[in-house]
Design an enzyme around this catalytic site. Sequence first.
Site, short mmCIF file in Angstrom:
data_model
loop_
_atom_site.label_atom_id
_atom_site.label_comp_id
_atom_site.label_asym_id
_atom_site.label_seq_id
_atom_site.Cartn_x
_atom_site.Cartn_y
_atom_site.Cartn_z
N THR A 120 -34.74 -5.01 23.34
CA THR A 120 -35.58 -4.20 24.29
C THR A 120 -36.75 -3.39 22.91
O THR A 120 -38.01 -4.08 23.27
CB THR A 120 -35.32 -3.19 24.88
N ASN A 131 -32.36 -14.84 31.31
CA ASN A 131 -31.30 -14.41 31.27
C ASN A 131 -30.87 -14.89 33.12
O ASN A 131 -29.29 -13.84 33.43
CB ASN A 131 -31.70 -12.80 31.23
N GLN A 144 -30.35 -14.48 24.92
CA GLN A 144 -29.04 -15.02 25.55
C GLN A 144 -28.73 -16.54 24.91
O GLN A 144 -27.34 -16.71 25.54
CB GLN A 144 -29.73 -15.64 27.32
N SER A 190 -29.83 -9.05 20.65
CA SER A 190 -29.30 -7.76 21.47
C SER A 190 -27.71 -8.46 20.55
O SER A 190 -26.95 -9.07 20.98
CB SER A 190 -29.87 -7.55 22.04
N GLY A 191 -27.23 -7.51 19.90
CA GLY A 191 -25.78 -6.89 19.17
C GLY A 191 -24.89 -7.24 20.71
O GLY A 191 -23.92 -8.08 20.72
N HIS A 192 -25.41 -6.35 21.57
CA HIS A 192 -24.25 -6.67 22.72
C HIS A 192 -24.22 -7.64 23.39
O HIS A 192 -23.32 -7.86 24.65
CB HIS A 192 -23.89 -5.69 23.67
N THR A 250 -33.56 5.97 10.43
CA THR A 250 -32.23 5.52 9.88
C THR A 250 -31.28 4.31 10.33
O THR A 250 -31.38 4.70 12.04
CB THR A 250 -31.54 6.79 10.04
N CYS A 292 -31.91 -3.94 45.61
CA CYS A 292 -32.42 -3.71 46.96
C CYS A 292 -32.06 -2.10 46.91
O CYS A 292 -30.61 -1.41 46.72
CB CYS A 292 -32.14 -3.82 47.65
#
Length: 377
Positions: A71, A150, A180, A200-202, A238, A324
């Site tokens: 993000t 995604n 992705q 993104s690492g995860h 940092t 929803c």
Amino acid sequence: MEIYFDNAATTRVSEKAAKVAYQTMLENYGNPSSIHNKGIDADKILKNSRRTIADYLRTKPEQILFTSGGTEANNLAIQGAAGIRSGRGNHIISSQIEHPSIYEQFDKLRDSGYDITLVSPDSSGFINPEDVITEIRDDTILISIMYVNNITGAIQPIAEISKKAKKLNSDIIFHSDMIQAPGKVETVPEKLEVDLASFSGHKFHGPKGTGFLYLREDHYIEPILYGGGQERELRSGTENLPGIAGMAEAIKDLNKSNEFNNSINKIKNHIINRIESEIPEIIINTPDKSAPHIINASIPGLPGEVIVNALNHNDIYISSGSACAGTNIKTDHVLEAMGRDDKIASSSIRISISKNNTEQEANRLINTLKEELNFLL
């Protein structure tokens, strides 16, 4: 026994990545910016991690900028590029099928005077390069088109779009959300004609709270965070050294991506084949030319959350392509942009596979899905 098929949302951190992050947290707790020995040791880990990630992307270490995740990388790319080119124009082109971390920035940019054009996909979820090219104007400064969608897994022709765009206007910055992609499809930003790319690492078995932005050149962005001047004064704060070290460890395994691709793709095809032959009520939304880890499907008239919850009671985890609250059902914006009607767009589910899944797990998923649908329909 739990079965996890929600790997496009996040992956289980690899044991090696977790061990490296834990060890770094305990033993190498220095600040990489400090000049004493603890800081110097931490800086070495930071540099080695940057080099490992650059090797995977077949680029140089100085083209990797660490962030707190995908993000932030997407926000830095869009706002940073728009800001640095604001004197040359105010027109940005993107698509209707981007991740919220891209498209939710556009309202803010419109308020600041930018003109945003969102290109529609075709009915299979692909962006036609010509539809982007025809929108380019003299004041276009940035194009952002994601690589692997995604929601559907559709692989977009970003190299073709970028190449044609730069022929018309070499000053345009081309960004791609490539979050992705790693471990599933070839991920070489330079080969794909990309100036900026977010990761993104995860999403590839690294720790959460880690990510990075690839930059072909430093002058493509201005910072959006100010303070300590870390990351070449383009991203202050940092660095999350344990997370970065773990992410670099996770990315080492992606060098075996062909092996992983084959195993993931085999399970994906197995699931699709069984759905098509045994559960005709389900409509597959994922196109043929798609990443090996994502299957999007709909059961018209049955909200996706109902299916997700039914499988959850059987310890099988997938995700819904819609959201929803009570009777207020929302449709999936990607499927809606593809022209799917409300019944299909509000009833989508996403099954996403990783190297950890097996064919036996896929069979249990399909068998359980059949049993639940017999009850629900």
